[in-house]
Motif scaffolding. Structure first.
Motif, PDB file in Angstrom:
ATOM      1  N   ALA A  78       0.868  -1.168   0.000  1.00  0.00           N
ATOM      2  CA  ALA A  78       0.000   0.000   0.000  1.00  0.00           C
ATOM      3  C   ALA A  78       0.909   1.223   0.000  1.00  0.00           C
ATOM      4  CB  ALA A  78      -0.931   0.003   1.215  1.00  0.00           C
ATOM      5  N   ASP A  79       0.327   2.426  -0.075  1.00  0.00           N
ATOM      6  CA  ASP A  79       1.141   3.628  -0.023  1.00  0.00           C
ATOM      7  C   ASP A  79       1.921   3.671   1.297  1.00  0.00           C
ATOM      8  OD1 ASP A  79       0.226   4.415  -2.483  1.00  0.00           O
ATOM      9  OD2 ASP A  79      -1.358   5.720  -1.686  1.00  0.00           O
ATOM     10  N   GLY A  80       3.249   3.723   1.188  1.00  0.00           N
ATOM     11  CA  GLY A  80       4.082   3.780   2.378  1.00  0.00           C
ATOM     12  C   GLY A  80       4.259   2.465   3.111  1.00  0.00           C
ATOM     13  N   LEU A  81       3.841   1.350   2.479  1.00  0.00           N
ATOM     14  CA  LEU A  81       3.949   0.032   3.108  1.00  0.00           C
ATOM     15  C   LEU A  81       4.476  -0.972   2.084  1.00  0.00           C
ATOM     16  CD1 LEU A  81       3.421  -1.638   5.688  1.00  0.00           C
ATOM     17  CD2 LEU A  81       1.127  -2.106   4.796  1.00  0.00           C
ATOM     18  N   TYR A  82       5.563  -1.661   2.433  1.00  0.00           N
ATOM     19  CA  TYR A  82       6.236  -2.525   1.466  1.00  0.00           C
ATOM     20  C   TYR A  82       6.688  -3.841   2.109  1.00  0.00           C
ATOM     21  CZ  TYR A  82       6.508   1.866  -1.100  1.00  0.00           C
ATOM     22  OH  TYR A  82       6.189   3.031  -1.730  1.00  0.00           O
ATOM     23  N   ASP A  83       6.715  -4.884   1.274  1.00  0.00           N
ATOM     24  CA  ASP A  83       7.399  -6.132   1.603  1.00  0.00           C
ATOM     25  C   ASP A  83       8.676  -6.186   0.775  1.00  0.00           C
ATOM     26  OD1 ASP A  83       5.148  -6.725   3.076  1.00  0.00           O
ATOM     27  OD2 ASP A  83       4.356  -8.174   1.637  1.00  0.00           O
ATOM     28  N   VAL A  84       9.672  -6.935   1.257  1.00  0.00           N
ATOM     29  CA  VAL A  84      10.900  -7.123   0.492  1.00  0.00           C
ATOM     30  C   VAL A  84      11.257  -8.599   0.493  1.00  0.00           C
ATOM     31  CG1 VAL A  84      11.874  -4.823   0.826  1.00  0.00           C
ATOM     32  CG2 VAL A  84      12.261  -6.567   2.569  1.00  0.00           C
ATOM     33  N   GLY A  85      11.917  -9.032  -0.572  1.00  0.00           N
ATOM     34  CA  GLY A  85      12.306 -10.430  -0.666  1.00  0.00           C
ATOM     35  C   GLY A  85      13.526 -10.602  -1.545  1.00  0.00           C
ATOM     36  N   ALA A  86      14.227 -11.716  -1.347  1.00  0.00           N
ATOM     37  CA  ALA A  86      15.409 -12.030  -2.144  1.00  0.00           C
ATOM     38  C   ALA A  86      15.513 -13.539  -2.297  1.00  0.00           C
ATOM     39  CB  ALA A  86      16.673 -11.475  -1.485  1.00  0.00           C
ATOM     40  N   LEU A  87      15.931 -13.974  -3.473  1.00  0.00           N
ATOM     41  CA  LEU A  87      16.169 -15.395  -3.720  1.00  0.00           C
ATOM     42  C   LEU A  87      17.678 -15.633  -3.704  1.00  0.00           C
ATOM     43  CD1 LEU A  87      14.652 -18.038  -4.313  1.00  0.00           C
ATOM     44  CD2 LEU A  87      15.093 -17.635  -6.739  1.00  0.00           C
ATOM     45  N   VAL A  88      18.105 -16.542  -2.825  1.00  0.00           N
ATOM     46  CA  VAL A  88      19.527 -16.790  -2.587  1.00  0.00           C
ATOM     47  C   VAL A  88      19.803 -18.271  -2.801  1.00  0.00           C
ATOM     48  CG1 VAL A  88      21.375 -16.707  -0.874  1.00  0.00           C
ATOM     49  CG2 VAL A  88      19.653 -14.902  -0.929  1.00  0.00           C
ATOM     50  N   PRO A 134       8.249  -8.787   5.691  1.00  0.00           N
ATOM     51  CA  PRO A 134       7.027  -8.052   5.362  1.00  0.00           C
ATOM     52  C   PRO A 134       6.894  -6.751   6.152  1.00  0.00           C
ATOM     53  CG  PRO A 134       6.533  -9.747   6.968  1.00  0.00           C
ATOM     54  CD  PRO A 134       8.020  -9.815   6.710  1.00  0.00           C
ATOM     55  N   GLN A 135       6.014  -5.905   5.647  1.00  0.00           N
ATOM     56  CA  GLN A 135       5.514  -4.745   6.397  1.00  0.00           C
ATOM     57  C   GLN A 135       6.606  -3.741   6.799  1.00  0.00           C
ATOM     58  OE1 GLN A 135       1.856  -4.693   7.187  1.00  0.00           O
ATOM     59  NE2 GLN A 135       2.139  -6.133   5.520  1.00  0.00           N
ATOM     60  N   LEU A 136       7.351  -3.242   5.819  1.00  0.00           N
ATOM     61  CA  LEU A 136       8.267  -2.137   6.067  1.00  0.00           C
ATOM     62  C   LEU A 136       7.513  -0.831   5.822  1.00  0.00           C
ATOM     63  CD1 LEU A 136      10.307  -4.561   5.475  1.00  0.00           C
ATOM     64  CD2 LEU A 136      11.931  -2.762   4.889  1.00  0.00           C
ATOM     65  N   VAL A 137       7.480   0.020   6.823  1.00  0.00           N
ATOM     66  CA  VAL A 137       6.700   1.259   6.753  1.00  0.00           C
ATOM     67  C   VAL A 137       7.611   2.429   6.386  1.00  0.00           C
ATOM     68  CG1 VAL A 137       5.210   2.843   8.028  1.00  0.00           C
ATOM     69  CG2 VAL A 137       5.092   0.372   8.476  1.00  0.00           C
ATOM     70  N   THR A 138       7.227   3.184   5.348  1.00  0.00           N
ATOM     71  CA  THR A 138       7.977   4.383   4.947  1.00  0.00           C
ATOM     72  C   THR A 138       7.119   5.634   5.027  1.00  0.00           C
ATOM     73  OG1 THR A 138       7.393   4.148   2.605  1.00  0.00           O
ATOM     74  CG2 THR A 138       9.372   2.993   3.373  1.00  0.00           C
ATOM     75  N   ASN A 139       5.910   5.501   5.591  1.00  0.00           N
ATOM     76  CA  ASN A 139       4.950   6.616   5.683  1.00  0.00           C
ATOM     77  C   ASN A 139       4.576   7.109   4.290  1.00  0.00           C
ATOM     78  OD1 ASN A 139       4.894   6.527   8.548  1.00  0.00           O
ATOM     79  ND2 ASN A 139       6.854   7.627   8.607  1.00  0.00           N
ATOM     80  N   THR A 140       4.820   8.368   3.975  1.00  0.00           N
ATOM     81  CA  THR A 140       4.394   8.894   2.672  1.00  0.00           C
ATOM     82  C   THR A 140       5.469   8.755   1.603  1.00  0.00           C
ATOM     83  OG1 THR A 140       5.161  11.112   3.285  1.00  0.00           O
ATOM     84  CG2 THR A 140       2.861  10.562   3.768  1.00  0.00           C
ATOM     85  N   LYS A 141       6.661   8.306   1.977  1.00  0.00           N
ATOM     86  CA  LYS A 141       7.759   8.218   1.018  1.00  0.00           C
ATOM     87  C   LYS A 141       7.663   6.930   0.202  1.00  0.00           C
ATOM     88  CE  LYS A 141      10.848  10.971   3.903  1.00  0.00           C
ATOM     89  NZ  LYS A 141      12.150  11.026   4.611  1.00  0.00           N
ATOM     90  N   ARG A 142       7.943   7.062  -1.102  1.00  0.00           N
ATOM     91  CA  ARG A 142       7.780   5.937  -2.031  1.00  0.00           C
ATOM     92  C   ARG A 142       9.106   5.215  -2.230  1.00  0.00           C
ATOM     93  NH1 ARG A 142       8.104   5.416  -7.715  1.00  0.00           N
ATOM     94  NH2 ARG A 142       6.791   3.713  -8.508  1.00  0.00           N
ATOM     95  N   ALA A 143       9.113   3.926  -1.950  1.00  0.00           N
ATOM     96  CA  ALA A 143      10.308   3.105  -2.145  1.00  0.00           C
ATOM     97  C   ALA A 143      10.382   2.641  -3.598  1.00  0.00           C
ATOM     98  CB  ALA A 143      10.288   1.911  -1.208  1.00  0.00           C
ATOM     99  N   THR A 144      11.589   2.660  -4.140  1.00  0.00           N
ATOM    100  CA  THR A 144      11.771   2.242  -5.536  1.00  0.00           C
ATOM    101  C   THR A 144      12.745   1.085  -5.700  1.00  0.00           C
ATOM    102  OG1 THR A 144      13.514   3.901  -5.834  1.00  0.00           O
ATOM    103  CG2 THR A 144      11.242   4.545  -6.396  1.00  0.00           C
ATOM    104  N   ARG A 145      13.606   0.865  -4.731  1.00  0.00           N
ATOM    105  CA  ARG A 145      14.547  -0.245  -4.870  1.00  0.00           C
ATOM    106  C   ARG A 145      14.990  -0.743  -3.496  1.00  0.00           C
ATOM    107  NH1 ARG A 145      20.065   0.715  -4.356  1.00  0.00           N
ATOM    108  NH2 ARG A 145      20.634   2.867  -3.879  1.00  0.00           N
ATOM    109  N   VAL A 146      15.548  -1.959  -3.490  1.00  0.00           N
ATOM    110  CA  VAL A 146      16.042  -2.557  -2.258  1.00  0.00           C
ATOM    111  C   VAL A 146      17.428  -3.127  -2.505  1.00  0.00           C
ATOM    112  CG1 VAL A 146      15.000  -4.821  -2.717  1.00  0.00           C
ATOM    113  CG2 VAL A 146      15.509  -4.153  -0.360  1.00  0.00           C
TER     114      VAL A 146
END
Length: 252
Positions: A78-88, A134-146
């Motif tokens: 959602a806006d300001g809420l992200y999951d991240v993942g990596a395949l290793v 899961p569930q990394l919060v950035t508030n109103t800032k938009r994440a583009t990469r990890v």
């Protein structure tokens, strides 16, 4: 002194010398060839320095290679809420780690660090693993990469990384009114399978993963079937071209 007496003394001295040299040589061989499991040398019946043979430590017959990062992704929930993942992938044949350390760093389009998440994971030999936060919060800032990194402080010989004898009987995707994935699993083994995680990855037609979710299973009896549900209640996205189901043990 008669010649025959001198010859007899010479023969006796030769025999005595051979006996003495044999005893000394055997003693030196016994000392030098005795196995020592703490001297940093390969001696006795060791297969390597201080390992194998009568030593309690098993030799690692390979020099461990670092885990290979296949890909890392940031998933918008959602806006300001992200999951991240990596395949290793751990390409080592026998060595792994019970506590491999990883870190995710989340950035915006201006390379400003928005947040990070760290953890540890069990790394079996010859296995690909999906690392997920899961569930990394950035508030109103938009994440583009990890950015993702993984480090193994200490390698060890690990058993128990054999593939789980599980089969996917059914998998489906629906909107109701938010994205839902239904998965039916069957434990095909003749024993109870305990402590494993199940991940679903949603792929576009080009193979790019754009969403992920996870659940943990404490136990499945032999030939037991479980129906699992994965939801994204705050997300709206297109139906996937493919649903990938992954499962792996989380304990040795």
């Amino acid at each position: 002194m008669k010649l025959w007496a001198l010859k007899r003394q010479a023969v006796g001295l030769s025999i005595f010398s051979v006996v003495v040299l044999s005893v000394v040589g055997y003693g030196l061989y016994s000392v030098l060839s005795k196995t020592s499991c703490t001297d940093g040398k390969q001696n006795g019946d060791e297969k390597g320095p201080d390992c194998g043979g009568s030593c309690p430590t098993t030799c690692l017959i390979e020099k461990p290679k670092p885990p290979r990062l296949l890909w890392s992704r940031v998933f918008t929930v959602a806006d300001g809420l992200y999951d991240v993942g990596a395949l290793v992938e751990n390409i080592n044949l026998y060595t792994g780690s019970s506590r491999a350390q990883y870190e995710f760093k989340l950035y915006d389009q201006n390379n400003v660090l928005l947040g990070k998440r760290t953890g540890t994971v069990l790394l079996f030999p010859r296995q690909k693993i999906f690392v997920y936060e899961p569930q990394l919060v950035t508030n109103t800032k938009r994440a583009t990469r990890v950015e993702f990194t993984i480090d193994v402080p200490e390698w060890e010989r690990i058993e128990g990384g054999d593939a789980i004898e599980m089969s996917v009987l059914k998998k489906s995707f629906t909107f109701d009114p938010y994205p839902i994935v239904h998965v039916s699993l069957l434990n095909q083994a003749i024993f109870v399978e305990s402590n494993f995680e199940v991940d679903v990855l949603l792929e576009r037609a080009d193979g790019t993963v754009y969403a992920a979710s996870r659940t943990n299973i404490e136990q499945m009896r032999d030939h037991e079937q479980k129906d699992l549900v994965f939801t994204w209640p705050q997300s709206i996205f297109d139906a996937p071209a493919n649903i990938v189901v992954l499962y792996r043990r989380t304990s040795r």
